[in-house]
Motif scaffolding. Structure first.
Motif, PDB file in Angstrom:
ATOM      1  N   GLN A 229       0.831  -1.197   0.000  1.00  0.00           N
ATOM      2  CA  GLN A 229       0.000   0.000   0.000  1.00  0.00           C
ATOM      3  C   GLN A 229       0.871   1.255   0.000  1.00  0.00           C
ATOM      4  N   LEU A 230       0.612   2.129  -0.968  1.00  0.00           N
ATOM      5  CA  LEU A 230       1.354   3.381  -1.059  1.00  0.00           C
ATOM      6  C   LEU A 230       0.679   4.443  -0.203  1.00  0.00           C
ATOM      7  N   LYS A 232      -0.404   8.289   0.811  1.00  0.00           N
ATOM      8  CA  LYS A 232      -0.943   9.376  -0.011  1.00  0.00           C
ATOM      9  C   LYS A 232       0.186  10.202  -0.608  1.00  0.00           C
ATOM     10  N   ASN A 234       3.241   9.207  -1.255  1.00  0.00           N
ATOM     11  CA  ASN A 234       3.913   8.441  -2.308  1.00  0.00           C
ATOM     12  C   ASN A 234       3.116   8.458  -3.607  1.00  0.00           C
ATOM     13  N   ARG A 235       1.795   8.321  -3.483  1.00  0.00           N
ATOM     14  CA  ARG A 235       0.960   8.383  -4.692  1.00  0.00           C
ATOM     15  C   ARG A 235       1.065   9.752  -5.349  1.00  0.00           C
ATOM     16  N   GLU A 236       1.037  10.790  -4.536  1.00  0.00           N
ATOM     17  CA  GLU A 236       1.160  12.150  -5.076  1.00  0.00           C
ATOM     18  C   GLU A 236       2.504  12.353  -5.762  1.00  0.00           C
ATOM     19  N   ILE A 239       2.419  10.692  -9.156  1.00  0.00           N
ATOM     20  CA  ILE A 239       1.628  11.529 -10.073  1.00  0.00           C
ATOM     21  C   ILE A 239       2.448  12.733 -10.520  1.00  0.00           C
ATOM     22  N   TRP A 254      -2.048   7.657 -13.730  1.00  0.00           N
ATOM     23  CA  TRP A 254      -2.064   6.573 -12.748  1.00  0.00           C
ATOM     24  C   TRP A 254      -3.468   6.236 -12.252  1.00  0.00           C
ATOM     25  N   PHE A 256      -4.586   3.979  -8.941  1.00  0.00           N
ATOM     26  CA  PHE A 256      -4.029   3.301  -7.771  1.00  0.00           C
ATOM     27  C   PHE A 256      -5.072   2.392  -7.120  1.00  0.00           C
ATOM     28  N   ASP A 257      -4.557   1.362  -6.441  1.00  0.00           N
ATOM     29  CA  ASP A 257      -5.387   0.478  -5.610  1.00  0.00           C
ATOM     30  C   ASP A 257      -6.583  -0.080  -6.381  1.00  0.00           C
ATOM     31  N   THR A 269      -0.982  -4.233  -3.542  1.00  0.00           N
ATOM     32  CA  THR A 269      -1.946  -3.425  -4.279  1.00  0.00           C
ATOM     33  C   THR A 269      -1.578  -3.460  -5.752  1.00  0.00           C
ATOM     34  N   ASN A 271      -1.554  -1.404  -9.188  1.00  0.00           N
ATOM     35  CA  ASN A 271      -1.557  -0.025  -9.681  1.00  0.00           C
ATOM     36  C   ASN A 271      -1.151  -0.029 -11.150  1.00  0.00           C
TER      37      ASN A 271
END
Length: 295
Positions: A229-230, A232, A234-236, A239, A254, A256-257, A269, A271
Motif C-alpha cells: 500500500q502506497l 498518499k 507516495n501516490r502524489e 503523479i 495513474w 491506484f489500488d 496493491t 496499480n
C-alpha cells in the motif's frame, strides 16, 4: 548502507516506508513455508537489507535448491504471492493486442509486442507472460543481481525463445537498455525493495524517469506496479513525476489500488499507469477509444 530492517524509517516527505511491510511479509512467508506440509521449497532465509545487491545475491545463492531439486516449481519464488498473475495478463492484454495490430500493419521489421520486467527476480511471471497471448511477445527480464540473472537464464532460456536476460540497474534504465522501447513495463516488488534504502526518493525518481524513457510513446503504453500500500504522499509523488506530458509528448496517468479478486488475504496493491495524450485544452484523451482505433 544501514541495516534497514532493524528500524522504522520516517521521512518528512513520505511518512512510513513500505519497507516495513516488505519485512513483515517476508517473515510471514517464512512462517507459512515452515507450516506447509511436505514442502520441498528451499527458499527459507532470514530478513536482510532488501536494498542491498549483496543481500539479493546471497538470497539467490542460499535459496537455490540442491541439484536433485532443480524443477521450475522449486526454483521459482513469488513476492506478493496473493496477487494472481492472471490479473497482470488481463490488464495488459488490450495493450498487447493494440501493439500487435500496429506492428502487423506498419513497416516494423517483424517487430512484436514487448514486455520489460524490472527487478524480475526468480518469479514465474516472465514464463507466464511469454506464453499468455495468441500473438508472440518478447519478454525482457532485468535484474541487478548476476546470480539471479544466471538462474532465470538457466530456467527459461530453452523454454522461452522470445525471452531476453539483462544484467542491469533499474534506476539506470535508459543507459542499460539504450534506445529500446517497450509496450509494457512490470514492477512486481522492486519499488518495495528500493524503499528500504536510504534516500529512496532519489531512487524512486530515477526508476520512474527510466520507465518514462523506455516505455513506448504510443498511446497503448502501460506500466504495471504491484507493491505494498502506497501512502498518499507516495501516490502524489508518482503523479507529480508522471505529470510532465504535453499533447506532443504523452504522459502517464495513474490508477491506484485497483480492486483485485483473490488478493484480499495479501497486502499487495495493483496499480496501473497508462500513456495518455492531452488535447489542445490539456484534457486527457480517452485511452480506450485510442486503442480501438487500431482494430
Amino acid at each position: 548502507m544501514s541495516w534497514i530492517f532493524a528500524v522504522i524509517l520516517i521521512t518528512p516527505a513520505f511518512g512510513f516506508t513500505s519497507c516495513d511491510s516488505f519485512i513483515m511479509n517476508n517473515r510471514r512467508l517464512r512462517h507459512l513455508q515452515a507450516k506447509k506440509k511436505g514442502s520441498t521449497h528451499n527458499w527459507n532465509h532470514e530478513p536482510f537489507d532488501f536494498s542491498s545487491r549483496i543481500g539479493w545475491d546471497n538470497f539467490y545463492k542460499e535459496g537455490n535448491p540442491s541439484d536433485d531439486e532443480q524443477s521450475l516449481e522449486n526454483l521459482e519464488y513469488e513476492w506478493h504471492s496473493h496477487m494472481p498473475h492472471s490479473v497482470i495478463v488481463d490488464a495488459i492484454a488490450p495493450t498487447i493486442d493494440a501493439a500487435s495490430k500496429y506492428y502487423n500493419t506498419a513497416a516494423a521489421d517483424n517487430e512484436i509486442p514487448s514486455i520489460l520486467l524490472v527487478g524480475t527476480g526468480n518469479s514465474a511471471l516472465p514464463r507466464i507472460l511469454h506464453d499468455a497471448f495468441d500473438t508472440p511477445v518478447r519478454v525482457t527480464c532485468l535484474d541487478y543481481s548476476p546470480v539471479c540473472v544466471e538462474m532465470i537464464r538457466s530456467m527459461y532460456a530453452d523454454l522461452c525463445p522470445n525471452m531476453d536476460f539483462v544484467l542491469g540497474d533499474a534506476t539506470r534504465l535508459k543507459e542499460t537498455l539504450n534506445s529500446d522501447k517497450y509496450d509494457v513495463i512490470v514492477d512486481k516488488g522492486l519499488l518495495d525493495a528500493l524503499m528500504c534504502g536510504e534516500g529512496f526518493d532519489s531512487d524512486l525518481e530515477k526508476l520512474m524517469a527510466g520507465i518514462d524513457d523506455v516505455l513506448t510513446r504510443r498511446e497503448w503504453g502501460m506500466s504495471i506496479l504491484v507493491c505494498f500500500q502506497l501512502s498518499k504522499s507516495n501516490r502524489e509523488f508518482l503523479i507529480e513525476l508522471a505529470d510532465c506530458g504535453t499533447s506532443h509528448n504523452p504522459n502517464l496517468f495513474w490508477d491506484f489500488d485497483i480492486p483485485v479478486q483473490g488478493s484480499e488475504k495479501g497486502r499487495a496493491t495493483f496499480n496501473l499507469a497508462r500513456r495518455c495524450a492531452l488535447d489542445e485544452k490539456n484534457r486527457i484523451v480517452n485511452v480506450e477509444h485510442m486503442i480501438t482505433d487500431w482494430k
